[in-house]
Design a protein around this motif. Structure first.
Motif, PDB file in Angstrom:
ATOM      1  N   VAL A 244       0.830  -1.199   0.000  1.00  5.75           N
ATOM      2  CA  VAL A 244       0.000   0.000   0.000  1.00  5.75           C
ATOM      3  C   VAL A 244       0.870   1.256   0.000  1.00  5.75           C
ATOM      4  CG1 VAL A 244      -1.655   1.346   1.359  1.00  5.75           C
ATOM      5  CG2 VAL A 244      -1.974  -1.124   1.074  1.00  5.75           C
ATOM      6  N   HIS A 245       1.912   1.258   0.807  1.00 10.49           N
ATOM      7  CA  HIS A 245       2.815   2.410   0.859  1.00 10.49           C
ATOM      8  C   HIS A 245       3.441   2.656  -0.508  1.00 10.49           C
ATOM      9  CE1 HIS A 245       6.701   4.479   1.589  1.00 10.49           C
ATOM     10  NE2 HIS A 245       5.995   5.144   2.490  1.00 10.49           N
ATOM     11  N   ALA A 247       2.260   1.697  -3.434  1.00 12.11           N
ATOM     12  CA  ALA A 247       1.227   2.099  -4.393  1.00 12.11           C
ATOM     13  C   ALA A 247       0.870   3.576  -4.245  1.00 12.11           C
ATOM     14  CB  ALA A 247      -0.020   1.240  -4.203  1.00 12.11           C
ATOM     15  N   ARG A 248       0.903   4.079  -3.037  1.00  9.06           N
ATOM     16  CA  ARG A 248       0.578   5.487  -2.817  1.00  9.06           C
ATOM     17  C   ARG A 248       1.685   6.422  -3.308  1.00  9.06           C
ATOM     18  NH1 ARG A 248      -1.722   5.073   3.410  1.00  9.06           N
ATOM     19  NH2 ARG A 248      -3.903   4.581   2.885  1.00  9.06           N
ATOM     20  N   ASN A 249       2.915   5.940  -3.307  1.00 12.01           N
ATOM     21  CA  ASN A 249       4.049   6.814  -3.595  1.00 12.01           C
ATOM     22  C   ASN A 249       4.671   6.626  -4.973  1.00 12.01           C
ATOM     23  OD1 ASN A 249       4.818   8.336  -0.897  1.00 12.01           O
ATOM     24  ND2 ASN A 249       4.224   6.252  -0.306  1.00 12.01           N
ATOM     25  N   ARG A 255       0.217   9.851 -12.175  1.00 11.29           N
ATOM     26  CA  ARG A 255      -0.711   9.479 -11.092  1.00 11.29           C
ATOM     27  C   ARG A 255      -0.079   8.407 -10.212  1.00 11.29           C
ATOM     28  NH1 ARG A 255      -5.857   7.265 -14.015  1.00 11.29           N
ATOM     29  NH2 ARG A 255      -6.716   7.342 -11.901  1.00 11.29           N
ATOM     30  N   PRO A 256      -0.368   8.396  -8.889  1.00  6.48           N
ATOM     31  CA  PRO A 256       0.063   7.258  -8.052  1.00  6.48           C
ATOM     32  C   PRO A 256      -0.565   5.965  -8.588  1.00  6.48           C
ATOM     33  CG  PRO A 256      -0.725   9.073  -6.706  1.00  6.48           C
ATOM     34  CD  PRO A 256      -1.098   9.408  -8.112  1.00  6.48           C
ATOM     35  N   ALA A 258      -1.683   3.653  -7.067  1.00  6.01           N
ATOM     36  CA  ALA A 258      -2.833   3.273  -6.241  1.00  6.01           C
ATOM     37  C   ALA A 258      -4.146   3.722  -6.867  1.00  6.01           C
ATOM     38  CB  ALA A 258      -2.702   3.865  -4.849  1.00  6.01           C
ATOM     39  N   ALA A 259      -4.086   4.643  -7.821  1.00  6.81           N
ATOM     40  CA  ALA A 259      -5.307   5.116  -8.480  1.00  6.81           C
ATOM     41  C   ALA A 259      -5.792   4.150  -9.547  1.00  6.81           C
ATOM     42  CB  ALA A 259      -5.062   6.491  -9.101  1.00  6.81           C
ATOM     43  N   LYS A 264      -5.746  -1.260  -7.007  1.00  5.84           N
ATOM     44  CA  LYS A 264      -6.765  -1.187  -5.947  1.00  5.84           C
ATOM     45  C   LYS A 264      -7.300  -2.573  -5.606  1.00  5.84           C
ATOM     46  CE  LYS A 264      -8.591   3.455  -6.919  1.00  5.84           C
ATOM     47  NZ  LYS A 264      -9.797   4.201  -7.333  1.00  5.84           N
ATOM     48  N   CYS A 267      -4.781  -4.678  -3.614  1.00  8.94           N
ATOM     49  CA  CYS A 267      -4.656  -4.256  -2.221  1.00  8.94           C
ATOM     50  C   CYS A 267      -5.915  -4.599  -1.415  1.00  8.94           C
ATOM     51  CB  CYS A 267      -4.373  -2.757  -2.153  1.00  8.94           C
ATOM     52  SG  CYS A 267      -2.732  -2.300  -2.786  1.00  8.94           S
TER      53      CYS A 267
END
Length: 360
Positions: A244-245, A247-249, A255-256, A258-259, A264, A267
């Protein structure tokens, strides 16, 4: 009796203390030949009381329950710290708690483990050698061999099963005694070592009633399965958090990642499996503490659910990181290694055990 599943405030306070200690004083090893820091281990055993959590106070322990043992196991699973806790606090202490007879010997050995003066392990898996057990006037002597002993190359104290005229019996052996030959094995997990051990006329001391070894080992393996389930849950949660960390960064196409729906979904699936593992591991720890009749079903369930969850989440973490694989500088591969080895650490048929437990 319906066991209390959810950890209480005291258990959560213990979790915070253990996590802080591990973050400040330990780190995963990437070198299979590296041992642990004896000073850190002694502090972990004594200041945290991590070895004697479910040992009665009259035997020098904390007088808590196996729930607290599960908390420590989960935090060690998160950190992947190189410490001999599983072999000592789960296997070794389990032998001394569940045995009967030899009270003075068991009390003396327990005090050493709880005080951090010795590490221990259980040697119960057989190789092809034939066992010979002698009881001359000078004391018991063991000949034979054991395989895949957790921390067997370094443990100070070996609890060994051997056949006697009275039936299978547990003995305590000094790991440095004459006649003990310990061979470290190449292990996929650099933070938990295995060894083969042979015994050639080795002096041994009984730590239980003759003939009770099989029953004691059964209870210790339930304990081990529950602790491993908690450890696997902690490892799966840590691997998920890494994914998750990242994917966010990690940014792609502005775009990250995580989008993106694919990330998604990965995760979200990780979160579902981690929560399933947490439920199974909490049930196992609660059953060991409060409801022994349900322990067989609970620990078999934990072994199946938690092991599968950890393997899947650890592998998905690698994929979220772009297939980072076995990159020494990143811990993703360490979770893959631990997940694969932990799944087979206790060599029992959990499917069969679960079916037997529920009468199917």
């Amino acid at each position: 009796m319906i066991p209390r599943i959810t950890p209480d405030a005291d258990a959560e306070e213990l979790r915070a203390v253990v996590r802080d200690f591990l973050e400040r004083h330990t780190e995963p090893s990437r070198d299979p030949s590296r041992g642990w820091d004896p000073a850190v281990w002694r502090r972990f055993a004594t200041e945290i009381g991590a070895v004697g959590l479910d040992v009665p106070e009259e035997h020098g322990g904390m007088g808590a329950t196996f729930r607290e043992v599960g908390v420590v196991a989960e935090e060690l699973g998160r950190s992947l710290a190189r410490l001999p806790w599983f072999s000592t606090a789960v296997l070794g202490v389990g032998v001394l708690l569940h045995g009967s007879g030899a009270e003075e010997t068991r009390r003396e050995l327990m005090s050493k483990l709880v005080a951090g003066d010795a590490t221990a392990t259980l040697a119960y898996r057989e190789n092809s050698q034939t066992w010979a057990v002698f009881e001359p006037s000078a004391g018991w002597r063991l000949d034979g061999g054991k395989v895949l002993v957790v921390e067997g190359a370094s443990a100070d104290l070996l609890f060994v099963t051997a056949d006697t005229a009275g039936g299978p019996t547990l003995f305590a052996v000094d790991g440095m005694a004459a006649g003990v030959d310990r061979t470290p094995l190449p292990a996929m997990d650099p933070n938990r070592q295995l060894a083969d051990i042979t015994f050639d006329g080795v002096a041994a001391v009984p730590v239980g009633t003759p003939g009770e070894a099989a029953a004691v080992i059964g209870l210790v393996l339930q304990r081990a399965s529950a602790a491993l389930g908690c450890e696997q849950t902690g490892g799966a949660a840590a691997a998920m958090e890494l994914a998750v960390h990242h994917a966010r960064n990690r940014v792609q196409f502005g775009r990250p990642i995580a989008a993106f729906q694919a990330i998604k979904h990965r995760c979200a699936d990780m979160a579902v499996r981690v929560e399933a593992a947490r439920s199974a591991s909490l049930w196992a720890a609660a059953a060991i503490s409060d409801d022994p009749p349900s322990a067989a079903a609970a620990t078999a369930t934990a072994a199946l659910v938690c092991g599968a969850a950890y393997r899947w989440v650890a592998a998905e973490n690698v994929q979220v990181h772009g297939g980072i694989g076995f990159t020494w500088e990143h811990s993703a591969h360490l979770h893959v290694r631990r997940a694969l080895t932990s799944a087979v650490l206790v060599d029992e048929s959990h499917h069969d055990a679960l079916l037997d437990a529920i009468g199917a």
